[in-house]
Structure formats: structure tokens, C-alpha cells
Design an enzyme around this catalytic site. Structure first.
Site, short mmCIF file in Angstrom:
data_model
loop_
_atom_site.label_atom_id
_atom_site.label_comp_id
_atom_site.label_asym_id
_atom_site.label_seq_id
_atom_site.Cartn_x
_atom_site.Cartn_y
_atom_site.Cartn_z
N SER A 151 0.84 -1.21 0.00
CA SER A 151 0.00 0.00 0.00
C SER A 151 0.87 1.25 0.00
O SER A 151 0.62 2.19 -0.76
CB SER A 151 -0.94 0.00 1.20
OG SER A 151 -0.22 -0.27 2.37
N CYS A 196 1.10 0.31 13.27
CA CYS A 196 -0.35 0.39 13.42
C CYS A 196 -0.73 -0.13 14.80
O CYS A 196 -1.64 -0.94 14.94
CB CYS A 196 -1.07 -0.36 12.30
SG CYS A 196 -0.53 -2.05 12.09
#
Lengths: 188, 365
Positions: free
Chosen positions: B153, B273
Site C-alpha cells: 500500500s 499500526c
């Protein structure tokens, strides 16, 4: 295994075929191959020496992305099938052998189905690039002159729809065969 | 879509209580029960945001571009239907009716099975995950390393920012993850990238020997994933405090080695994250101490609500948990450099995203 970088002569040979088939005049970047069948394109800034430096330190899995596949036809002539990305990268240079799908055919094509041709097929010798955005016409460029009237002898055609490029299909008398890989197909 | 109820482990709740006030904790618990919103990033290597938006609107999708400066970031709020009834909620905002049509949720998998996705016109990505590259600010013609690159990504986001110029080296260790990375780079038309397969620390050691240095490095480190609870039910099941400790050690080692192959004046973005301070501020604090005089932390401007990095962390909560049988070991009080406050914490309840942490550091010598 790190792919081999094509030398100038090898790259020119690929370009010559692409020019003949689709009117492409220039390939920006490096072409690479593992087996002279599948070709990859790398448009980054590293030169051969820098790639070689990296390669000596770290195993390289891949350089650039899949660009095209070379096949040999019945007349023992090399023909090139551009990948989806290959056709998109080259889209501004592609001037002939374009097959414009109609609305109904787009989903079918992206599901991996072949396109059956019928009387709606129109053959146009000249392709006007600006028409691509709006036209619904199915067409195959240079068909008459190269195929002796039989447009399907041309084999590979670039598949488009209103400015979207879907890679290459293989034209025969009644259909266009599909090469969309399974992972890139619409699922329903 | 029926969602599995996320049950947070007691120790994780205790840790979150230390990071958030009671009102925030309530909002946090509430938002993680909801599915993440459908956010995408227009792949500007293939199409411009306006054209993509038009195509998606023509499909009947309702599109929002939340940030004026980043038109490539879009939220799919739902799709219009004349026939179907309104189902459950749309995102967090509720339900809607526009122009006599009902706004309904996209079907599961619909975002990844559209013609536009298959053609590589957009990448399905949570907004929080886009922040690392917004912070990194890659420029054209730079040599950039994405050290833990899969699934791609952020590599594809870098490539779009630099318009396929310069070179990106995208590294990862697992073959299966590299296959996903490779497929995503291909779909997005990323032509300036070399994919390598190596353990991140060994990669840095080996590259150091070649003399190749990077203008920018993204270290989006493997982490405990506390920020991904909304999209990954498994994370809540797998979470445990021992993993945090071992990950923190690994992340420090990764940073130390990555910093060695950064050019002078080069910049490194460290992101995870997770909310765990051991994996975030503690790593940044370690970097500032380890490379004292050679490194500085930079202020970053992100287009959504962020909170300052914390400078104190105590894991002594385990003392009382031990009575209940949950904890095995005592914790310690940690104090970090005041500079660590320049890091950004992103909580899911602040922006309706996933949770994230991002810090940017510069090699000054």
C-alpha cells in the site's frame, strides 16, 4: 534469479515488432527477461551497475513489472502480447490494431470471456486517437492492408473501452481470445 | 454484514486506560465495534482523482474527498439504490436518502471487485495507513527504501507521489507476502521499483557494504497491530504483552540498522499500526539517544486529528492484575525525551480510521 537486462539490439527488436503491431515508436526504460518469453519494464533511475551492486548483496526478486510476452505464430514470426499494464504504459503511442469493446462486452471481457464477433464488426483502416474517448465502434486498424482483407490474420489486438486499456486479445475469424489473468478478473 | 464482537483482553483495556481518559476510552471501545469506513487512494499513476471520481459516481457510488490538499484520498460512503431498502448504517454517520434513492452499504468485497480496482485505478487503504507517506513527503528522483514493504500500500503510494521516477527498493521477508506486493505493484503500474527478499536487519547490513545510501526510508515496522482491531478480528485474539516486548526489541534493532544506510540530511519515517508505547515512543526515544548529535525528530503536519507522542509510560498496571492471574511480571516507569512529543498518535475514535503512530526523523550528520 535476477532477470537479464536486454541490450540495445534486443530492445530494438522488441520495439520493431511493437511498432509493426501497434505503431509504438519508443520504449522508455529498461526491458528485462528471464527466458526471452516474458518481458518486464523498469523505468526507475538505477543503471545496470547499481542493480548489479544490489544484486551482489541481496537476492533480487523482481525488477519493474510484467510488460509483454513474445509468441511465435504459425508463420514463425515473433508477435507481442502486451500485458494490461504494458498497454496502459504505451497507450499514448498505440495507434493501430485497437479493438474497442462496447458497453456489454466490457464486463464479459473482464470476466475472462472471449468476445464473439458478429455483423456489428466494423473495420476501419485509420484510427483517430481522440475518438477513443467517445466511440462505441468496434474496429481493427490496418486490417485491410496487412491481412489481405482478413483482419483476423493480425492476431494480437489492443482491447480498449472509452480510454480504458485492458491489455491484448488474440483475434481470429469469429472471436477475440482473452488473456486476462485469473487474479485480475471480475468475480461475478 | 454481521460483525464478530471484539472482546478486548483485560490487560489491553488496562493499557488503553493509561493512554486515554474515560470519555475517550468509551469512544474508542465504541468505534472499534464498527467496521472501518471504505477509504481508497486514487492511483495517480493511472488516472487523476477527478476522472476516477466521475467513474465511481457513474457507478452509483457516493464519494467524499475529505482533504482539499489530498484529492486522491476518497471515502466511499455507500451506493445509491432505487430498489433496495436502507440497510444498517452507512459508515458511522448513519443512513441516508438522496434524490429519491436510498444510500446503502457496498457489498462485502465490492470495493476490490470493481472494474476500476482491477485496472489499478485505486488502492483500498485505510486513511491512517496513508499517513506515513504524507509524512515522508517523497520527492521525484529520490532513492527510497521501503524496508518492510508488503503488501505494498505504501510502496504504491510512494511511486504515485514520485511519478515512477527515482528508485524504490521494496523489501520483505516472506515469499507469500512478496507475491501480494508484486501483484499490487503490477496492478498499480509501479515501474520504478526493485523487489528484494531479505530479513530487514540483514538487508541493511548487506546494503551498507555496497555503499548505497537512501534519501528516504520508510520503516513501517511489524507490530502488535492494536490499531487494526476494526478490520482484523484476529488481532484481538492474538494480542499479548510478551509480543509487545519482543517486537519493541526488534523494532529498535531495525531502526538502528536502517539509520546506517540513510544519506546525511536523509529522512526516515517510523510508523506502526499499534498504540503500544513500547513499540512507538520508546523506539523513537531509543533512536534519539542511540544517535545523539546525528539525528533530530521533525514536526509533521497531517491532515487529520493527531495527538502528541507520550513522554511517560508506566507498565506497573501488572501488579494488580497479577492478583487476578493475568500478569506474570512487574512493569517499569519510563520517561522519554520531550522531543518524542513531535511523534503523532492517531486514534480510531478521533477520525473514524484505524489506529496508527508515525514519527519522522532526520539524519543531520
Amino acid at each position: 534469479m535476477t532477470p537479464k537486462i536486454l541490450n540495445k539490439i534486443e530492445k530494438e527488436e522488441i520495439l520493431k515488432i511493437l511498432n509493426e503491431q501497434f505503431g509504438i515508436e519508443k520504449i522508455n526504460g529498461m526491458l528485462l527477461t528471464n527466458n526471452y518469453e516474458k518481458f518486464f519494464i523498469y523505468q526507475g533511475s538505477f543503471k545496470e551497475e547499481e542493480i548489479s551492486k544490489i544484486e551482489k548483496a541481496i537476492p533480487i526478486e523482481k525488477i519493474g513489472i510484467y510488460f509483454a510476452k513474445v509468441e511465435v505464430n504459425k508463420e514463425n514470426k515473433k508477435r507481442i502480447r502486451l500485458s494490461i499494464e504494458g498497454s496502459q504504459i504505451m497507450k499514448n503511442q498505440i495507434t493501430k490494431n485497437i479493438f474497442e469493446l462496447n458497453e456489454e462486452q466490457v464486463k464479459d471481457w473482464l470476466k475472462g470471456n472471449e468476445i464473439l464477433l458478429n455483423d456489428n464488426l466494423k473495420v476501419n483502416k485509420d484510427i483517430n486517437k481522440s475518438d477513443l474517448e467517445n466511440t462505441q465502434t468496434i474496429r481493427v486498424g490496418d486490417a485491410v492492408s496487412l491481412g489481405g482483407g482478413r483482419w483476423w490474420d493480425l492476431g494480437f489486438v489492443i482491447i480498449t473501452h472509452k480510454g480504458d486499456f485492458f491489455g491484448t486479445g488474440k483475434a481470429s475469424e469469429n472471436k477475440i481470445s482473452n488473456f486476462i489473468p485469473k487474479s485480475r478478473r471480475l468475480k461475478k | 454484514m454481521k460483525l464478530k464482537k471484539i472482546v478486548l483482553k483485560p490487560l489491553l483495556i488496562e493499557r488503553m486506560k493509561k493512554l486515554l481518559n474515560p470519555s475517550d476510552l468509551g469512544r474508542f471501545k465504541k468505534v472499534i465495534e464498527k467496521p472501518p469506513q471504505n477509504s481508497i487512494r486514487c492511483n495517480t499513476l493511472k488516472i487523476n482523482p477527478e476522472k476516477l471520481k466521475e467513474k465511481l459516481i457513474n457507478k452509483g457510488w457516493k464519494i467524499k474527498q475529505p482533504f482539499k490538499d489530498y484529492p486522491e484520498i476518497m471515502i466511499i460512503e455507500g451506493k445509491f439504490s432505487e430498489k433496495e431498502p436502507i440497510i444498517s448504517h452507512i459508515g458511522v454517520g448513519g443512513r441516508g436518502k438522496e434524490g429519491g434513492k436510498n444510500l446503502i452499504l457496498l457489498e462485502p468485497g465490492e470495493l476490490g471487485n470493481s472494474l476500476e480496482h482491477l485496472l489499478g485505478y485505486y488502492y483500498v487503504q485505510d486513511i491512517a495507513s496513508m499517513l506515513s507517506i504524507i509524512a515522508l513527503k517523497p520527492n521525484k528522483n529520490e532513492i527510497i527504501l521501503d524496508l518492510c514493504a508488503s503488501p505494498g500500500s505504501k510502496t504504491t503510494q510512494i511511486a504515485a507521489k514520485v511519478e515512477n521516477t527515482g528508485t524504490i527498493i521494496a523489501n520483505d521477508l516472506s515469499i507469500s507476502r512478496l507475491q501480494i506486493l508484486s501483484a499490487n505493484l503490477e496492478r498499480c503500474g509501479v515501474t520504478n521499483t526493485i523487489i528484494t527478499r531479505k530479513d530487514a536487519i540483514k538487508f541493511c547490513e548487506q546494503v551498507k557494504k555496497t555503499g548505497i545510501l537512501f534519501d528516504k526510508i520508510l520503516l513501517d515496522a511489524p507490530c502488535s497491530g492494536e490499531g487494526t482491531l476494526r478490520s482484523s478480528y484476529r488481532t484481538s485474539l492474538m494480542w499479548n504483552s510478551n509480543t509487545i516486548k519482543s517486537l519493541s526489541k526488534l523494532q529498535k534493532k531495525m531502526f538502528k540498522n536502517a539509520f546506517e544506510i540513510l544519506k546525511p540530511q536523509g529522512e526516515i519515517v517510523y510508523s506502526t499500526c499499534t498504540h503500544a508505547p513500547e513499540e512507538n515512543e520508546e523506539v523513537v526515544d531509543f533512536a534519539l539517544k542511540e544517535f545523539k548529535g546525528k539525528i533530530k525528530i521533525e514536526k509533521i503536519n497531517l491532515p487529520l486529528k493527531t495527538r502528541k507522542g507520550i513522554i511517560e509510560w508506566s507498565s506497573n498496571y501488572l501488579n494488580h492484575l497479577r492478583v487476578g492471574g493475568w500478569g506474570k511480571e512487574g512493569g517499569t516507569d519510563k520517561k522519554f525525551s520531550k522531543e518524542v512529543e513531535k511523534s503523532c498518535r492517531i486514534y480510531p475514535h478521533d477520525n473514524n480510521t484505524e489506529g496508527f503512530f508515525v514519527a519522522k526523523l532526520k539524519k543531520i550528520k
